[in-house]
Design a protein around this motif. Structure first.
Motif, short mmCIF file in Angstrom:
data_model
loop_
_atom_site.label_atom_id
_atom_site.label_comp_id
_atom_site.label_asym_id
_atom_site.label_seq_id
_atom_site.Cartn_x
_atom_site.Cartn_y
_atom_site.Cartn_z
N GLN A 1 -21.93 -29.51 1.18
CA GLN A 1 -22.60 -28.47 1.95
C GLN A 1 -21.85 -27.16 1.72
O GLN A 1 -20.63 -27.10 1.83
CB GLN A 1 -22.63 -28.78 3.44
CG GLN A 1 -23.30 -27.67 4.23
CD GLN A 1 -23.35 -27.94 5.71
OE1 GLN A 1 -23.08 -29.03 6.17
NE2 GLN A 1 -23.71 -26.93 6.47
N SER A 2 -22.60 -26.11 1.40
CA SER A 2 -21.99 -24.80 1.23
C SER A 2 -21.99 -24.07 2.56
O SER A 2 -22.81 -24.34 3.44
CB SER A 2 -22.76 -23.99 0.18
OG SER A 2 -24.06 -23.70 0.64
N HIS A 3 -21.04 -23.13 2.69
CA HIS A 3 -20.93 -22.35 3.92
C HIS A 3 -21.02 -20.85 3.68
O HIS A 3 -20.98 -20.07 4.62
CB HIS A 3 -19.61 -22.67 4.62
CG HIS A 3 -19.47 -24.13 4.96
ND1 HIS A 3 -20.23 -24.75 5.92
CD2 HIS A 3 -18.69 -25.09 4.42
CE1 HIS A 3 -19.90 -26.03 5.98
NE2 HIS A 3 -18.97 -26.26 5.07
N ASN A 4 -21.09 -20.46 2.41
CA ASN A 4 -21.19 -19.05 2.06
C ASN A 4 -21.79 -18.93 0.67
O ASN A 4 -22.11 -19.95 0.03
CB ASN A 4 -19.82 -18.35 2.17
CG ASN A 4 -18.77 -19.02 1.32
OD1 ASN A 4 -19.05 -19.55 0.25
ND2 ASN A 4 -17.53 -19.00 1.80
N THR A 5 -21.92 -17.72 0.19
CA THR A 5 -22.55 -17.50 -1.12
C THR A 5 -21.74 -18.13 -2.25
O THR A 5 -22.31 -18.72 -3.17
CB THR A 5 -22.73 -15.99 -1.37
OG1 THR A 5 -23.54 -15.46 -0.30
CG2 THR A 5 -23.43 -15.72 -2.69
N LEU A 6 -20.43 -18.03 -2.19
CA LEU A 6 -19.59 -18.64 -3.21
C LEU A 6 -19.83 -20.15 -3.29
O LEU A 6 -20.02 -20.72 -4.36
CB LEU A 6 -18.11 -18.35 -2.94
CG LEU A 6 -17.11 -18.94 -3.93
CD1 LEU A 6 -17.26 -18.29 -5.30
CD2 LEU A 6 -15.69 -18.77 -3.40
N GLY A 7 -19.83 -20.78 -2.13
CA GLY A 7 -20.08 -22.22 -2.08
C GLY A 7 -21.46 -22.59 -2.57
O GLY A 7 -21.64 -23.57 -3.30
N LYS A 8 -22.45 -21.80 -2.19
CA LYS A 8 -23.81 -22.06 -2.65
C LYS A 8 -23.90 -21.95 -4.17
O LYS A 8 -24.52 -22.80 -4.82
CB LYS A 8 -24.79 -21.09 -1.99
CG LYS A 8 -26.24 -21.34 -2.37
CD LYS A 8 -27.17 -20.40 -1.63
CE LYS A 8 -28.62 -20.67 -2.01
NZ LYS A 8 -29.54 -19.81 -1.26
N ASN A 9 -23.28 -20.93 -4.74
CA ASN A 9 -23.29 -20.78 -6.20
C ASN A 9 -22.62 -21.96 -6.89
O ASN A 9 -23.08 -22.42 -7.94
CB ASN A 9 -22.62 -19.46 -6.60
CG ASN A 9 -23.44 -18.26 -6.20
OD1 ASN A 9 -24.65 -18.36 -5.94
ND2 ASN A 9 -22.79 -17.11 -6.11
N LEU A 10 -21.56 -22.46 -6.31
CA LEU A 10 -20.88 -23.63 -6.86
C LEU A 10 -21.81 -24.84 -6.86
O LEU A 10 -21.95 -25.54 -7.86
CB LEU A 10 -19.61 -23.94 -6.07
CG LEU A 10 -18.89 -25.24 -6.40
CD1 LEU A 10 -18.38 -25.26 -7.82
CD2 LEU A 10 -17.75 -25.49 -5.43
N LEU A 11 -22.47 -25.08 -5.75
CA LEU A 11 -23.35 -26.25 -5.65
C LEU A 11 -24.58 -26.12 -6.55
O LEU A 11 -25.01 -27.11 -7.15
CB LEU A 11 -23.76 -26.49 -4.20
CG LEU A 11 -22.62 -26.80 -3.24
CD1 LEU A 11 -23.17 -27.18 -1.87
CD2 LEU A 11 -21.69 -27.88 -3.78
N LEU A 12 -25.13 -24.93 -6.66
CA LEU A 12 -26.26 -24.74 -7.57
C LEU A 12 -25.84 -25.00 -9.02
O LEU A 12 -26.57 -25.63 -9.78
CB LEU A 12 -26.84 -23.34 -7.41
CG LEU A 12 -27.56 -23.07 -6.08
CD1 LEU A 12 -27.91 -21.58 -5.95
CD2 LEU A 12 -28.79 -23.94 -5.93
N ALA A 13 -24.65 -24.56 -9.38
CA ALA A 13 -24.14 -24.83 -10.73
C ALA A 13 -23.89 -26.32 -10.92
O ALA A 13 -24.16 -26.86 -11.99
CB ALA A 13 -22.86 -24.03 -10.98
N LEU A 14 -23.41 -26.99 -9.90
CA LEU A 14 -23.18 -28.43 -9.97
C LEU A 14 -24.50 -29.17 -10.20
O LEU A 14 -24.59 -30.08 -11.02
CB LEU A 14 -22.50 -28.91 -8.69
CG LEU A 14 -21.91 -30.31 -8.68
CD1 LEU A 14 -20.84 -30.47 -9.75
CD2 LEU A 14 -21.32 -30.61 -7.31
#
Length: 170
Positions: free
Chosen positions: A148-161
């Motif tokens: 689960q992402s909590h900010n834009t950085l985390g969301k970008n990481l998960l989308l790349a994953l």
């Protein structure tokens, strides 16, 4: 801070220890090649669920050669790598969150640092906010890993994953 713009969830089934290490290495690859900045990861799961194993894969993926051990008794294991600092925290045995203040916890969180924190609830109020949370659970002989992402950085990481076309790492 969690809202639909920054919260993203995804999950993967990991068949064994090697797959868990591979997942950690994939996260490291994304951090180095796409994000190019440090991250804070909270790790949740029962004892033996794979928290240290996924961290080992990440540390190796960031360039560490050698043993990656659990920081159960030291609270933190530092890895000084080219262009990166990786810190693996295990707060399971933390008696008092105030211990984190004495060790200078705030100094561990900056742009070139990647912090993986097991049992983050034990440091509540003293830790940097997580970019992502990884929840690990047994699923028969396999592991279910939910992100689960909590900010834009985390969301970008998960989308790349997810773009890595990983449905089940084997």
């Amino acid at each position: 801070m969690n809202n639909n713009l920054t919260t993203h969830r995804c999950s993967f089934s990991l068949v064994d220890e090697q797959a868990t290490v591979a997942m950690g290495k994939q996260i490291a690859k994304i951090v180095k090649s796409e994000l190019n900045q440090g991250i804070v990861v909270y790790l949740n799961g029962d004892l033996g669920a794979g928290k240290t194993t996924i961290t080992r894969g990440f540390v190796q993926g960031m360039g560490h050669v050698g043993h990656v051990k659990s920081p159960t008794y030291t609270l933190v294991e530092p890895y000084d790598l080219v262009n990166w600092q990786v810190y693996h925290f295990d707060l399971y045995r933390l008696a008092d969150p105030e211990e984190l203040e004495f060790m200078g916890i705030r100094d561990y969180f900056n742009e070139n640092c990647c912090c993986f924190i097991e049992w983050p609830e034990k440091g509540n109020g003293l830790l940097a906010n997580a970019d992502i949370t990884i929840n690990m659970a047994y699923q028969g002989e396999q592991r279910l890993v939910e992100f689960q992402s909590h900010n834009t950085l985390g969301k970008n990481l998960l989308l790349a994953l997810e773009r890595s076309n990983i449905d089940s790492i084997e």
